[in-house]
Write a protein that holds these residues in place. Sequence first.
Motif, PDB file in Angstrom:
ATOM      1  N   ARG A 142       6.161   6.346  -4.140  1.00 49.82           N
ATOM      2  CA  ARG A 142       5.002   5.531  -3.770  1.00 49.82           C
ATOM      3  C   ARG A 142       4.942   4.243  -4.592  1.00 49.82           C
ATOM      4  N   SER A 143       5.210   4.361  -5.890  1.00 49.38           N
ATOM      5  CA  SER A 143       5.147   3.168  -6.733  1.00 49.38           C
ATOM      6  C   SER A 143       6.239   2.182  -6.369  1.00 49.38           C
ATOM      7  N   HIS A 144       7.408   2.691  -6.014  1.00 53.83           N
ATOM      8  CA  HIS A 144       8.507   1.782  -5.649  1.00 53.83           C
ATOM      9  C   HIS A 144       8.361   1.230  -4.251  1.00 53.83           C
ATOM     10  N   SER A 145       7.664   1.939  -3.358  1.00 52.89           N
ATOM     11  CA  SER A 145       7.455   1.398  -2.013  1.00 52.89           C
ATOM     12  C   SER A 145       6.402   0.280  -2.057  1.00 52.89           C
ATOM     13  N   GLU A 146       5.462   0.368  -2.967  1.00 53.62           N
ATOM     14  CA  GLU A 146       4.438  -0.677  -3.102  1.00 53.62           C
ATOM     15  C   GLU A 146       5.034  -1.945  -3.710  1.00 53.62           C
ATOM     16  N   MET A 147       6.038  -1.780  -4.562  1.00 58.38           N
ATOM     17  CA  MET A 147       6.681  -2.927  -5.169  1.00 58.38           C
ATOM     18  C   MET A 147       7.483  -3.728  -4.148  1.00 58.38           C
ATOM     19  N   ASP A 158       9.465   6.745   1.975  1.00 55.51           N
ATOM     20  CA  ASP A 158      10.522   7.455   2.681  1.00 55.51           C
ATOM     21  C   ASP A 158      10.364   8.945   2.372  1.00 55.51           C
ATOM     22  N   TYR A 159       9.646   9.644   3.247  1.00 56.18           N
ATOM     23  CA  TYR A 159       9.346  11.051   3.005  1.00 56.18           C
ATOM     24  C   TYR A 159      10.592  11.933   3.058  1.00 56.18           C
ATOM     25  N   GLY A 160      11.587  11.526   3.835  1.00 55.45           N
ATOM     26  CA  GLY A 160      12.842  12.271   3.863  1.00 55.45           C
ATOM     27  C   GLY A 160      13.507  12.269   2.502  1.00 55.45           C
ATOM     28  N   TRP A 161      13.514  11.107   1.854  1.00 54.51           N
ATOM     29  CA  TRP A 161      14.094  10.992   0.517  1.00 54.51           C
ATOM     30  C   TRP A 161      13.302  11.841  -0.471  1.00 54.51           C
ATOM     31  N   VAL A 162      11.976  11.783  -0.378  1.00 49.63           N
ATOM     32  CA  VAL A 162      11.127  12.557  -1.287  1.00 49.63           C
ATOM     33  C   VAL A 162      11.428  14.046  -1.141  1.00 49.63           C
ATOM     34  N   MET A 163      11.538  14.526   0.090  1.00 54.90           N
ATOM     35  CA  MET A 163      11.796  15.949   0.306  1.00 54.90           C
ATOM     36  C   MET A 163      13.185  16.356  -0.178  1.00 54.90           C
ATOM     37  N   GLN A 164      14.178  15.515   0.069  1.00 51.54           N
ATOM     38  CA  GLN A 164      15.538  15.838  -0.365  1.00 51.54           C
ATOM     39  C   GLN A 164      15.653  15.875  -1.890  1.00 51.54           C
ATOM     40  N   VAL A 165      15.093  14.874  -2.546  1.00 52.12           N
ATOM     41  CA  VAL A 165      15.164  14.822  -4.012  1.00 52.12           C
ATOM     42  C   VAL A 165      14.378  15.984  -4.622  1.00 52.12           C
ATOM     43  N   THR A 166      13.212  16.283  -4.055  1.00 50.19           N
ATOM     44  CA  THR A 166      12.413  17.401  -4.554  1.00 50.19           C
ATOM     45  C   THR A 166      13.177  18.714  -4.396  1.00 50.19           C
ATOM     46  N   PRO A 219       5.620  14.178  -9.161  1.00 50.25           N
ATOM     47  CA  PRO A 219       6.191  12.968  -9.764  1.00 50.25           C
ATOM     48  C   PRO A 219       7.195  12.243  -8.856  1.00 50.25           C
ATOM     49  N   VAL A 220       7.965  12.993  -8.070  1.00 48.43           N
ATOM     50  CA  VAL A 220       8.910  12.344  -7.143  1.00 48.43           C
ATOM     51  C   VAL A 220       8.141  11.534  -6.109  1.00 48.43           C
ATOM     52  N   TYR A 221       7.064  12.103  -5.576  1.00 53.46           N
ATOM     53  CA  TYR A 221       6.230  11.376  -4.616  1.00 53.46           C
ATOM     54  C   TYR A 221       5.607  10.141  -5.270  1.00 53.46           C
ATOM     55  N   ALA A 222       5.107  10.301  -6.491  1.00 56.11           N
ATOM     56  CA  ALA A 222       4.501   9.164  -7.197  1.00 56.11           C
ATOM     57  C   ALA A 222       5.532   8.060  -7.435  1.00 56.11           C
TER      58      ALA A 222
END
Length: 80
Positions: free
Chosen positions: A73-78, A14-22, A67-70
């Motif tokens: 990514r790790s949680h989307s793979e899970m 969810d790139y929107g979430w990544v951008m907002q949190v970053t 780290p936010v992207y990582a």
Amino acid sequence: MPTSVETTDPAGIDYGWVMQVTFVLTIVVGAPVVAALSLFVTLPTWNARANFAIRVGAVVWLCIGIPVYAYARSHSEMST
């Protein structure tokens, strides 16, 4: 009425979430870091102050964004 052609892919990052949190973390963490580091540097002009804030802010943004992207990514793979 025409049918909607918009689609979404819920799987993946969810790139929107990544951008907002970053964005939020960069402001929350970056402002105190820039303020603290500016105490040790002579900044005689507004131009020098702006350049300093941009340079330090860019490093903070990278140190938070990666780290936010990582994490995303790790949680989307899970979940898949």
